[in-house]
Design a protein around this motif. Sequence first.
Motif, PDB file in Angstrom:
ATOM      1  N   ASN A   1     -30.223  -6.706  -4.708  1.00  0.00           N
ATOM      2  CA  ASN A   1     -30.857  -5.944  -5.776  1.00  0.00           C
ATOM      3  C   ASN A   1     -30.692  -4.433  -5.615  1.00  0.00           C
ATOM      4  N   GLU A   2     -29.483  -4.034  -5.311  1.00  0.00           N
ATOM      5  CA  GLU A   2     -29.154  -2.604  -5.312  1.00  0.00           C
ATOM      6  C   GLU A   2     -27.653  -2.424  -5.476  1.00  0.00           C
ATOM      7  N   THR A   3     -27.259  -1.207  -5.814  1.00  0.00           N
ATOM      8  CA  THR A   3     -25.842  -0.907  -5.990  1.00  0.00           C
ATOM      9  C   THR A   3     -25.245  -0.543  -4.631  1.00  0.00           C
ATOM     10  N   ARG A   4     -24.139  -1.196  -4.322  1.00  0.00           N
ATOM     11  CA  ARG A   4     -23.548  -1.047  -2.998  1.00  0.00           C
ATOM     12  C   ARG A   4     -22.033  -0.963  -3.089  1.00  0.00           C
ATOM     13  N   LEU A   5     -21.443  -0.402  -2.027  1.00  0.00           N
ATOM     14  CA  LEU A   5     -19.993  -0.487  -1.877  1.00  0.00           C
ATOM     15  C   LEU A   5     -19.632  -1.854  -1.308  1.00  0.00           C
ATOM     16  N   PRO A   6     -18.513  -2.429  -1.686  1.00  0.00           N
ATOM     17  CA  PRO A   6     -18.066  -3.646  -1.004  1.00  0.00           C
ATOM     18  C   PRO A   6     -17.732  -3.328   0.462  1.00  0.00           C
ATOM     19  N   SER A   7     -17.796  -4.322   1.324  1.00  0.00           N
ATOM     20  CA  SER A   7     -17.402  -4.156   2.733  1.00  0.00           C
ATOM     21  C   SER A   7     -16.510  -5.349   3.098  1.00  0.00           C
ATOM     22  N   PRO A   8     -15.283  -5.324   2.569  1.00  0.00           N
ATOM     23  CA  PRO A   8     -14.408  -6.504   2.679  1.00  0.00           C
ATOM     24  C   PRO A   8     -14.094  -6.920   4.115  1.00  0.00           C
ATOM     25  N   ALA A   9     -13.681  -8.165   4.254  1.00  0.00           N
ATOM     26  CA  ALA A   9     -13.319  -8.726   5.557  1.00  0.00           C
ATOM     27  C   ALA A   9     -12.097  -8.035   6.149  1.00  0.00           C
ATOM     28  N   TYR A  10     -11.244  -7.483   5.272  1.00  0.00           N
ATOM     29  CA  TYR A  10     -10.008  -6.878   5.758  1.00  0.00           C
ATOM     30  C   TYR A  10      -9.841  -5.471   5.229  1.00  0.00           C
ATOM     31  N   ALA A  11      -9.265  -4.620   6.093  1.00  0.00           N
ATOM     32  CA  ALA A  11      -8.827  -3.299   5.643  1.00  0.00           C
ATOM     33  C   ALA A  11      -7.353  -3.425   5.288  1.00  0.00           C
ATOM     34  N   TRP A  12      -7.000  -2.972   4.093  1.00  0.00           N
ATOM     35  CA  TRP A  12      -5.617  -3.075   3.612  1.00  0.00           C
ATOM     36  C   TRP A  12      -5.032  -1.662   3.738  1.00  0.00           C
ATOM     37  N   ILE A  13      -4.391  -1.451   4.864  1.00  0.00           N
ATOM     38  CA  ILE A  13      -3.934  -0.119   5.256  1.00  0.00           C
ATOM     39  C   ILE A  13      -2.604   0.202   4.563  1.00  0.00           C
ATOM     40  N   LYS A  14      -2.497   1.425   4.082  1.00  0.00           N
ATOM     41  CA  LYS A  14      -1.236   1.872   3.494  1.00  0.00           C
ATOM     42  C   LYS A  14      -0.694   3.058   4.308  1.00  0.00           C
ATOM     43  N   CYS A  15       0.583   3.014   4.598  1.00  0.00           N
ATOM     44  CA  CYS A  15       1.215   4.152   5.249  1.00  0.00           C
ATOM     45  C   CYS A  15       1.722   5.078   4.136  1.00  0.00           C
ATOM     46  N   GLU A  16       1.237   6.314   4.129  1.00  0.00           N
ATOM     47  CA  GLU A  16       1.454   7.190   2.979  1.00  0.00           C
ATOM     48  C   GLU A  16       2.789   7.925   3.005  1.00  0.00           C
ATOM     49  N   LYS A  17       3.344   8.138   4.200  1.00  0.00           N
ATOM     50  CA  LYS A  17       4.590   8.915   4.265  1.00  0.00           C
ATOM     51  C   LYS A  17       5.770   8.074   3.810  1.00  0.00           C
ATOM     52  N   GLU A  18       6.653   8.680   3.047  1.00  0.00           N
ATOM     53  CA  GLU A  18       7.760   7.929   2.474  1.00  0.00           C
ATOM     54  C   GLU A  18       8.585   7.201   3.537  1.00  0.00           C
ATOM     55  N   GLU A  19       8.801   7.873   4.683  1.00  0.00           N
ATOM     56  CA  GLU A  19       9.641   7.272   5.734  1.00  0.00           C
ATOM     57  C   GLU A  19       8.944   6.118   6.479  1.00  0.00           C
ATOM     58  N   ASP A  20       7.633   6.014   6.368  1.00  0.00           N
ATOM     59  CA  ASP A  20       6.880   4.961   7.077  1.00  0.00           C
ATOM     60  C   ASP A  20       6.813   3.691   6.239  1.00  0.00           C
TER      61      ASP A  20
ATOM     62  N   LEU B   1     -28.068  -9.052   8.304  1.00  0.00           N
ATOM     63  CA  LEU B   1     -27.348  -8.756   9.552  1.00  0.00           C
ATOM     64  C   LEU B   1     -25.848  -8.667   9.305  1.00  0.00           C
ATOM     65  N   ALA B   2     -25.320  -9.630   8.555  1.00  0.00           N
ATOM     66  CA  ALA B   2     -23.873  -9.665   8.312  1.00  0.00           C
ATOM     67  C   ALA B   2     -23.431  -8.444   7.511  1.00  0.00           C
ATOM     68  N   TYR B   3     -24.242  -8.060   6.521  1.00  0.00           N
ATOM     69  CA  TYR B   3     -23.891  -6.891   5.708  1.00  0.00           C
ATOM     70  C   TYR B   3     -23.954  -5.607   6.532  1.00  0.00           C
ATOM     71  N   ASN B   4     -25.044  -5.440   7.308  1.00  0.00           N
ATOM     72  CA  ASN B   4     -25.172  -4.236   8.133  1.00  0.00           C
ATOM     73  C   ASN B   4     -23.986  -4.082   9.069  1.00  0.00           C
ATOM     74  N   LEU B   5     -23.581  -5.211   9.629  1.00  0.00           N
ATOM     75  CA  LEU B   5     -22.467  -5.211  10.570  1.00  0.00           C
ATOM     76  C   LEU B   5     -21.172  -4.794   9.868  1.00  0.00           C
ATOM     77  N   MET B   6     -20.925  -5.350   8.704  1.00  0.00           N
ATOM     78  CA  MET B   6     -19.696  -5.026   7.977  1.00  0.00           C
ATOM     79  C   MET B   6     -19.735  -3.583   7.466  1.00  0.00           C
ATOM     80  N   ARG B   7     -20.892  -3.146   6.988  1.00  0.00           N
ATOM     81  CA  ARG B   7     -20.991  -1.782   6.473  1.00  0.00           C
ATOM     82  C   ARG B   7     -20.758  -0.772   7.591  1.00  0.00           C
ATOM     83  N   GLU B   8     -21.337  -1.043   8.764  1.00  0.00           N
ATOM     84  CA  GLU B   8     -21.144  -0.148   9.901  1.00  0.00           C
ATOM     85  C   GLU B   8     -19.655  -0.085  10.263  1.00  0.00           C
ATOM     86  N   ARG B   9     -18.980  -1.228  10.234  1.00  0.00           N
ATOM     87  CA  ARG B   9     -17.550  -1.241  10.578  1.00  0.00           C
ATOM     88  C   ARG B   9     -16.750  -0.409   9.571  1.00  0.00           C
TER      89      ARG B   9
END
Lengths: 366, 366
Positions: free
Chosen positions: A288-307, A252-260
């Motif tokens: 028992n399968e290969t998966r992407l991590p679904s971390p507790a936090y999203a570490w957002i980066k602002c890509e534009k130089e001025e931001d 349940l916890a994984y499904n919830l995080m993956r969906e997010r």
Amino acid sequence: MWHLYICSGDPIFLEQFWMQNEAYSSVLIPGWHRMSYRYVDYTLMSTELEYYIRKLHSIVGNAVTEGRYMVFGVGSSQLLTAALYALSSENSSSPSNVLATIPYYPMYKSQTVLFNSENFDFRGDTNSWQSNTSTNNLDVIEFVTSPNNPDGELKKPIIGGKTIYDHAYFWPHFTPIPGPSDRDLMIFTLSKLTGHAGVRFGWAIIKDKDVYEKFLNYIMVADLGISKDTQLRVLKLLKVAIKDDGKPLFQLAYNLMRERWDRLTSVLSKSTRFSVQQRHPLHCNFFNETRLPSPAYAWIKCEKEEDDDCGAMLEEGKIISRSGSFFSAKDRYSRLSLIKSQDDFELLIQRFTELVSLENDSIETM
Amino acid sequence: MWHLYICSGDPIFLEQFWMQNEAYSSVLIPGWHRMSYRYVDYTLMSTELEYYIRKLHSIVGNAVTEGRYMVFGVGSSQLLTAALYALSSENSSSPSNVLATIPYYPMYKSQTVLFNSENFDFRGDTNSWQSNTSTNNLDVIEFVTSPNNPDGELKKPIIGGKTIYDHAYFWPHFTPIPGPSDRDLMIFTLSKLTGHAGVRFGWAIIKDKDVYEKFLNYIMVADLGISKDTQLRVLKLLKVAIKDDGKPLFQLAYNLMRERWDRLTSVLSKSTRFSVQQRHPLHCNFFNETRLPSPAYAWIKCEKEEDDDCGAMLEEGKIISRSGSFFSAKDRYSRLSLIKSQDDFELLIQRFTELVSLENDSIETM
């Protein structure tokens, strides 16, 4: 439109699981229960609870516990400091140097500063320490946070001295479990495992007997042990957590995080202004399968130089995040919590979608 | 005959009261209850619990709480250190000098030594400090334990600098309450009030806003607040404690302590070898009559010159007490706990009676 506070790491995401399991997870504590400082075996820690924690690790496969000692504390918070006391050399004429790798959880610094101990000093980032220090013979204690808070990376030590492995997020809903962690000193917490932050319960797994004894002495002298009510409640919660070999909780916890994560990355795919950390698939022994991590936090980066103040950019969309400088990183980064309630998450997606659509509108009108 | 361990201050004496009140004093905690770090008002402390603590003090009349701040901690243990951090001047070039008056509770010293902070140093006894120090302008923090552990005396400050009033035993079952304590910083604990040591709950009452904020910051950084389960349980227990204006609890607790003192002093009246502290009658505002104190501990003195290890003398009667040196006093003294279970107390009286009768036999045979 009010501001959405998505900054704190308050882990309300599993409330739904505990409501579904109310019949099994409630505890009744009579007024006369556990009045003593100690259990009948004269310890401060419930041996039954210790047994269930070991069982949990063996089911999940995320930590070696055989032949190791265990100490309970008031959340992992208290254990971080206890670990510093246990690892620093009290007889040394100079304090141990405490290090972490940017971006790092700010409590490592704020605790070290608060206690202002002669035993240890916080020296900041491992990388700048390495480049400024000619000898590696100095007394170093390194916090290794794996997965890392804020960016979810599975970190390794940089310096290679004494290490404290903060494994708060080393559970199958946040990261694939490549194998059991087999470190000298590992710290876990209930908060990010079952979502019970308010219970304030954590544990350390310790290889060395002397370190264990100093650890135990710290908890004894600082607080005369930890709440027996808490220990009883944690026991009840862990019995539910390991039901059917942990599958119901972690699935349940994984499904919830993956969906997010799916929904967040879908919104972000339309943005050139905001990006999020790369996630790399790994084999998870627990599922028992290969998966992407679904971390507790999203570490957002602002890509534009001025931001260069990403938190301020997000605040324009009424999203209050936790700025990079909070983690000693650049403010071009900001942390979003994905472990808050479903309502908070829905609102986050809604506001992010608006932010990104504004971005696209402005491109179209250019 | 096995040894009777009557050394620790484990307060099991009120178990009987809580068994009688089981129907009112039990708590049921559902699995999904209070998962967050914080309450809905964003605090770490239950305002309802704070309200009941203030109500309790107003009923008992042992502390002024109007216009004061309150902070909860992991027992009074954690609050002792938090108080040192809050009162010591972090900007000072030299640490604050921490003092207490012999005989004193050893945790004051062991905590100060454990934390090894640059903010404060333990300097031992107030009286030797006074005689060795020419100026009184130094930065001093004095622990004033009233009633005192081990000897039950209502202590006053000796130095007159910053003070931490440890009021763990300032309840009507241990001492007459001459009036509400009106100090800058007072620490109380549930352990010796209701007997729930295992719950690990204490509170500080603080006059100064800056001190309060430093105090709160300490609890926040050290532990991210205290267990919500504990707070819920304490709320339930205090609601029972203040029923019928506290009369059932304090009357039972006082009767029990008075009976124990009556029986102990009756045994000791036949001894020339052992004596116990003098107790002086005082008016108790809570019970509205003049009473003798009935302290939690008997502070036994061995009167014969050759008996300079009183703990060893008691051990001859298979009674394990806590030696005077534990409290930085002479080993001619030893502390007996009178707040253990009724079984332990009965055994104590039996063994003491045997010890004293041996003493009288040896006089007769001389």
